[in-house]
Motif scaffolding. Structure first.
Motif, short mmCIF file in Angstrom:
data_model
loop_
_atom_site.label_atom_id
_atom_site.label_comp_id
_atom_site.label_asym_id
_atom_site.label_seq_id
_atom_site.Cartn_x
_atom_site.Cartn_y
_atom_site.Cartn_z
N LYS A 147 -5.47 6.43 -7.51
CA LYS A 147 -5.58 5.19 -8.43
C LYS A 147 -4.15 4.90 -8.73
O LYS A 147 -3.93 3.88 -9.29
CB LYS A 147 -6.51 5.48 -9.51
N MET A 148 -3.18 5.77 -9.03
CA MET A 148 -1.90 5.52 -9.58
C MET A 148 -1.09 5.16 -8.49
O MET A 148 0.04 4.76 -8.79
CB MET A 148 -1.30 6.87 -10.16
N ALA A 149 -1.31 5.47 -7.26
CA ALA A 149 -0.38 4.94 -6.04
C ALA A 149 0.22 3.50 -6.33
O ALA A 149 -0.65 2.42 -6.50
CB ALA A 149 -1.17 4.93 -4.95
N GLY A 150 1.27 3.26 -6.27
CA GLY A 150 1.98 1.96 -6.43
C GLY A 150 2.05 1.36 -7.94
O GLY A 150 2.48 0.42 -8.07
N LYS A 151 1.56 2.26 -8.86
CA LYS A 151 1.54 1.63 -10.31
C LYS A 151 2.56 2.33 -11.15
O LYS A 151 2.94 3.86 -10.96
CB LYS A 151 0.33 2.06 -10.95
N ASP A 152 3.32 1.72 -11.81
CA ASP A 152 4.16 2.22 -12.91
C ASP A 152 3.59 3.15 -13.75
O ASP A 152 2.57 3.27 -14.24
CB ASP A 152 4.75 1.08 -13.80
N SER A 153 4.41 4.20 -14.19
CA SER A 153 4.07 5.35 -14.80
C SER A 153 4.99 5.69 -15.97
O SER A 153 6.35 5.84 -15.55
CB SER A 153 3.43 6.55 -13.82
N MET A 154 4.86 5.90 -17.04
CA MET A 154 5.71 6.33 -18.18
C MET A 154 6.21 7.73 -18.23
O MET A 154 7.04 8.31 -18.75
CB MET A 154 5.42 5.76 -19.55
N ASN A 155 5.37 8.58 -17.27
CA ASN A 155 5.76 10.07 -17.22
C ASN A 155 5.39 10.63 -15.80
O ASN A 155 5.56 9.74 -15.08
CB ASN A 155 4.92 10.90 -18.29
N ASP A 156 5.32 11.89 -15.69
CA ASP A 156 5.22 12.46 -14.31
C ASP A 156 3.81 12.36 -13.53
O ASP A 156 4.03 12.65 -12.39
CB ASP A 156 5.42 14.09 -14.58
N CYS A 157 3.09 11.78 -14.36
CA CYS A 157 1.73 11.47 -13.43
C CYS A 157 2.12 10.17 -12.52
O CYS A 157 2.55 9.22 -13.14
CB CYS A 157 0.76 11.14 -14.35
N ASP B 19 0.67 -0.94 0.12
CA ASP B 19 0.18 0.01 -0.07
C ASP B 19 0.95 1.44 0.13
O ASP B 19 0.15 2.65 -0.06
CB ASP B 19 -0.85 0.05 1.24
N CYS B 20 2.03 1.29 -0.01
CA CYS B 20 3.06 2.28 -0.05
C CYS B 20 3.06 2.92 -1.42
O CYS B 20 3.44 2.12 -2.29
CB CYS B 20 4.46 2.03 0.43
N PRO B 21 2.66 4.13 -1.74
CA PRO B 21 2.50 5.30 -1.21
C PRO B 21 1.02 5.87 -0.89
O PRO B 21 0.80 6.76 -0.50
CB PRO B 21 3.24 6.24 -1.92
N TYR B 22 0.33 4.84 -1.02
CA TYR B 22 -1.32 5.07 -0.95
C TYR B 22 -1.50 5.19 0.66
O TYR B 22 -2.37 6.34 1.12
CB TYR B 22 -2.28 3.94 -1.26
N CYS B 23 -0.73 4.69 1.42
CA CYS B 23 -0.69 5.02 3.00
C CYS B 23 -0.33 6.54 3.47
O CYS B 23 -0.99 7.17 4.06
CB CYS B 23 -0.14 3.75 3.71
N CYS B 24 0.53 6.90 2.51
CA CYS B 24 1.23 8.10 2.85
C CYS B 24 0.19 9.18 2.35
O CYS B 24 0.28 10.40 2.88
CB CYS B 24 2.59 8.32 2.18
#
Lengths: 110, 110, 110, 110
Positions: free
Chosen positions: B29-39, A38-43
């Motif tokens: 929704k993006m927390a902990g997910k790989d992103s190809m840019n600054d989002c 859950d990191c960084p959702y927890c943060c």
């Protein structure tokens, strides 16, 4: 820190300030990176719980202890999640969360 | 919205409110997910720039237009980054950022 | 509002957004003015409780209902205090607080 | 403070944290009291400018220096207003604003 705030509130504010910053750093460093927990959702949640405590404590709100009780729970969760990661920022965040949880519990129990 | 705030400030506050929430959703929704840019790093900055505008506009601060000018720049950047992603939350966020940038620029130019 | 958030959360976010702004206006208009009751001290606490709800709801935090429960209590208190004043901004604030308390209680009870 | 943030950013975050709390105390203590100048309206703006800096600095935002530049201006204004009052909380607030203005200017100029 202001001498106009009662000592246990001061300590709690300082712990929340450090925790807020370390969580914000963790969110920033983890942004766009894969995470196995859950990191960084927890943060994301923890920065808000810390901010609410800082404001309620500085305003000596009647509800400050209640905000501290919730913040302690969120800090415990965040310490567990970030504590499972090896990144320097996650370890720093987990340590700040543990201290913040303790300071918040002291205010909540007072 | 309050009728106690001037109309262009009201519109800007509403645009910032929507943008703040859509950025917060995008961060979540993006927390902990790989992103190809600054989002979602752009969204982390954008929620704060929107919050500062909401508070400064509601308080009719002398500095409100300056905060709106900075917010418009951050919204442009965030719209560009999130706009390059196909997720529903990124597309919603990019659209809210574009509208917020426009509303902020109107206040900054007034 | 984002279609990515569940409907009762959306309604609550909107009520909190309005309440936050109306409290911020009330704080601003009352700054430096004599008050016969807790207004605008109640608003100082209410803006923070609303902000915490907005963030926790948008992030679908497990703790969102708990933050809504506290926010409803603070909104009740703020509605009572501001509702005893005749200023336009106080009446607007009291009305927003009442609606926000109701929306928060619905989330807290769900 | 985190060792993961560059030293001048750390110093500025700490100055903003103290300033935010001392302004929040000042808002609280002045709530409902007559004031002969802009205190605590200046503090209402100053807590927000400090919060924006803390978040932008912790996130190493490209816009952090710009937020610091605005914060220094608001701190100067707040130091002047609160500095004209004799209350302990106003004097403490004015002193924190002066230090925060200085720290913010250093980041803005870097």
């Amino acid at each position: 820190m202001s001498t106009l705030i009662k000592p246990n509130y001061q300590e709690c504010i300082e712990a929340c300030q450090k925790c807020l910053v370390d969580c914000q750093v963790c969110i920033t460093k983890m942004a766009g990176k894969d995470s196995m927990n859950d990191c960084p959702y927890c943060c994301v949640q923890c920065v808000e719980s810390c901010l609410a405590c800082i404001k309620m404590l500085a305003s000596e709100s009647k509800w400050a202890p209640e905000y501290c009780r919730l913040c302690a729970e969120i800090c415990d969760y965040c310490a567990e999640q970030c504590g499972a990661h090896d990144h320097d920022h996650c370890k720093a965040c987990a340590e700040s969360c543990r201290r913040c949880a303790e300071a918040c519990r002291q205010v909540a129990a007072a």
